[in-house]
Design an enzyme around this catalytic site. Structure first.
Site, PDB file in Angstrom:
ATOM      1  N   ALA A  67     -55.208 -17.684   7.612  1.00  0.00           N
ATOM      2  CA  ALA A  67     -56.157 -16.815   8.311  1.00  0.00           C
ATOM      3  C   ALA A  67     -55.536 -16.123   9.521  1.00  0.00           C
ATOM      4  CB  ALA A  67     -57.394 -17.618   8.713  1.00  0.00           C
ATOM      5  N   ILE A  68     -54.879 -16.899  10.388  1.00  0.00           N
ATOM      6  CA  ILE A  68     -54.247 -16.296  11.569  1.00  0.00           C
ATOM      7  C   ILE A  68     -52.965 -15.574  11.183  1.00  0.00           C
ATOM      8  CG2 ILE A  68     -52.923 -16.843  13.658  1.00  0.00           C
ATOM      9  CD1 ILE A  68     -55.790 -16.705  14.314  1.00  0.00           C
ATOM     10  N   GLY A  69     -52.113 -16.230  10.390  1.00  0.00           N
ATOM     11  CA  GLY A  69     -50.818 -15.649  10.054  1.00  0.00           C
ATOM     12  C   GLY A  69     -50.921 -14.343   9.303  1.00  0.00           C
ATOM     13  N   ASN A 118     -64.049 -29.182  20.322  1.00  0.00           N
ATOM     14  CA  ASN A 118     -63.761 -29.360  18.898  1.00  0.00           C
ATOM     15  C   ASN A 118     -64.171 -30.729  18.361  1.00  0.00           C
ATOM     16  OD1 ASN A 118     -62.661 -26.812  19.268  1.00  0.00           O
ATOM     17  ND2 ASN A 118     -60.874 -27.221  18.008  1.00  0.00           N
ATOM     18  N   LYS A 178     -56.617 -23.355  27.577  1.00  0.00           N
ATOM     19  CA  LYS A 178     -57.217 -23.383  26.248  1.00  0.00           C
ATOM     20  C   LYS A 178     -57.444 -24.817  25.784  1.00  0.00           C
ATOM     21  CE  LYS A 178     -56.694 -21.781  21.482  1.00  0.00           C
ATOM     22  NZ  LYS A 178     -55.856 -21.071  20.503  1.00  0.00           N
ATOM     23  N   ASN A 224     -60.624 -26.992  24.041  1.00  0.00           N
ATOM     24  CA  ASN A 224     -60.515 -27.402  22.640  1.00  0.00           C
ATOM     25  C   ASN A 224     -60.599 -28.913  22.471  1.00  0.00           C
ATOM     26  OD1 ASN A 224     -60.282 -24.779  21.824  1.00  0.00           O
ATOM     27  ND2 ASN A 224     -58.137 -24.893  21.236  1.00  0.00           N
ATOM     28  N   ASN A 252     -51.990 -24.850  17.943  1.00  0.00           N
ATOM     29  CA  ASN A 252     -52.956 -25.283  18.942  1.00  0.00           C
ATOM     30  C   ASN A 252     -52.440 -26.478  19.723  1.00  0.00           C
ATOM     31  OD1 ASN A 252     -55.130 -23.485  18.668  1.00  0.00           O
ATOM     32  ND2 ASN A 252     -55.921 -24.564  16.876  1.00  0.00           N
ATOM     33  N   ALA A 291     -48.914 -17.991   6.196  1.00  0.00           N
ATOM     34  CA  ALA A 291     -49.705 -16.765   6.358  1.00  0.00           C
ATOM     35  C   ALA A 291     -51.129 -16.981   5.858  1.00  0.00           C
ATOM     36  CB  ALA A 291     -49.045 -15.609   5.615  1.00  0.00           C
TER      37      ALA A 291
END
Length: 323
Positions: free
Chosen positions: A10-12, A212, A204, A208, A102, A8
């Site tokens: 940033a995204i979680g 990236n 996506k 990336n 990702n 958990a």
């Protein structure tokens, strides 16, 4: 529905807070100062769509996922092989696992039926450890179109995007995907159910795998990358190489290479997540992006010389930064 969010960060934590806001029973599994802040004060989300706070349960105990209907994996792809056995041993029968990593996910060739059906992607699933730990029937695929960052312990800055596309690996419609979608939407997130999720994965990924690593090598924002005609040509060639691999696997891109390229530049003065990780001295998600594309290209007989150069250069940059 009961949700457990493993990793958990940033995204979680953003997803968990949104689900809790929508009325779901949520447990966040995290560690360190971030965990202690969430236990004491909950999760605070700073967003251009409106700030909000939520108080889901928070723990460092993986056993907390044992009674969850849905387990959302918010871990970086490189962390999953080490933790997959612990996740698998705590799953209850019948629970769903949302794979939100990702790049190419470990489950990509489960129920695929394509030229590499049943294959293990060593770049993201070394020795098949993830596939053997998490039952195939538990997996719900997910493509994340959302940018967040950890502004401080227990504080998430939501930058853009609220879409979490999900789907069954075999492309079937399912009641569990519909129920998950409803829970996400109740929390203010977009969660379309897609019968061809692999197309979304590649759409996506081709961006990336180009933007990236090149951002790490140049230290440039997405907007700055678009200012040079020569760099535009390099990035376009990288997208085309990844798209050739996608086509060989039967994926269909819903937008043109040019549109995908321009969409990246349009984000403007934003650093990619890989560049942010590099500047923070964190490990880079190379294997699931360029690493996986190069591995699959080799199996399929697709030539990707530019991707190989960029991949090698980023690995050297990462090692030099560590030394």
């Amino acid at each position: 529905m009961k949700f457990a969010v493993v990793g958990a960060g940033a995204i979680g934590a953003y997803v968990g807070a949104a689900l809790a806001r929508g009325g779901a029973d949520v447990t966040l599994i995290a560690r360190g100062e971030h965990l202690r802040a969430m236990q004491a004060r909950g999760v605070r989300v700073l967003s251009p769509r409106g700030d909000f706070e939520a108080r889901p349960n928070a723990t460092d105990d993986f056993a907390a996922m044992a009674d969850a209907d849905v387990v959302f994996i918010g871990l970086k792809a490189y962390s999953l092989p080490e933790l997959a056995p612990q996740i698998g041993s705590n799953l209850r029968s019948g629970s769903a696992v949302i794979a939100a990593q990702n790049g190419i996910p470990w489950w990509y060739f489960q129920s695929d039926g394509g030229p590499l059906d049943g294959a293990v992607v060593e770049s993201v699933d070394p020795g098949g450890i993830v596939s053997s730990s998490i039952p195939p029937e538990a997996v719900v695929g997910c493509v994340v179109y959302c940018a967040t960052e950890l502004a401080g312990p227990g504080v998430i800055r939501h930058i853009e995007g609220t879409r979490f596309s999900i789907g069954e690996p075999n492309g079937s419609e399912s009641e569990r995907c519909r129920a998950i979608s409803e829970a996400f939407r109740a929390g203010g997130l977009k969660c379309p159910v897609d019968s061809r999720l692999r197309d979304q994965i590649w759409l996506k990924l081709i961006g990336n795998a180009a933007f990236n690593p090149v951002s790490v090598l140049t230290r440039a924002t997405l907007g700055q990358l678009g200012e040079s005609p020569e760099m535009r040509d390099v990035l376009r060639a990288l997208l085309e190489e990844s798209a050739a691999v996608a086509e060989k696997l039967g994926a269909t891109l819903s937008v043109s290479i040019e549109r995908r390229l321009e969409g990246g530049f349009a984000v403007g003065e934003h650093k990619t997540s890989m560049l942010q990780d590099f500047e923070a001295g964190k490990p880079l998600e190379i294997e699931c992006l360029t690493g996986a594309v190069i591995e699959l290209a080799g199996r399929l007989g697709v030539d990707v010389p530019r991707l190989r150069v960029v991949d090698a250069a980023v690995r050297v940059a990462q090692q030099a930064d560590r030394d």
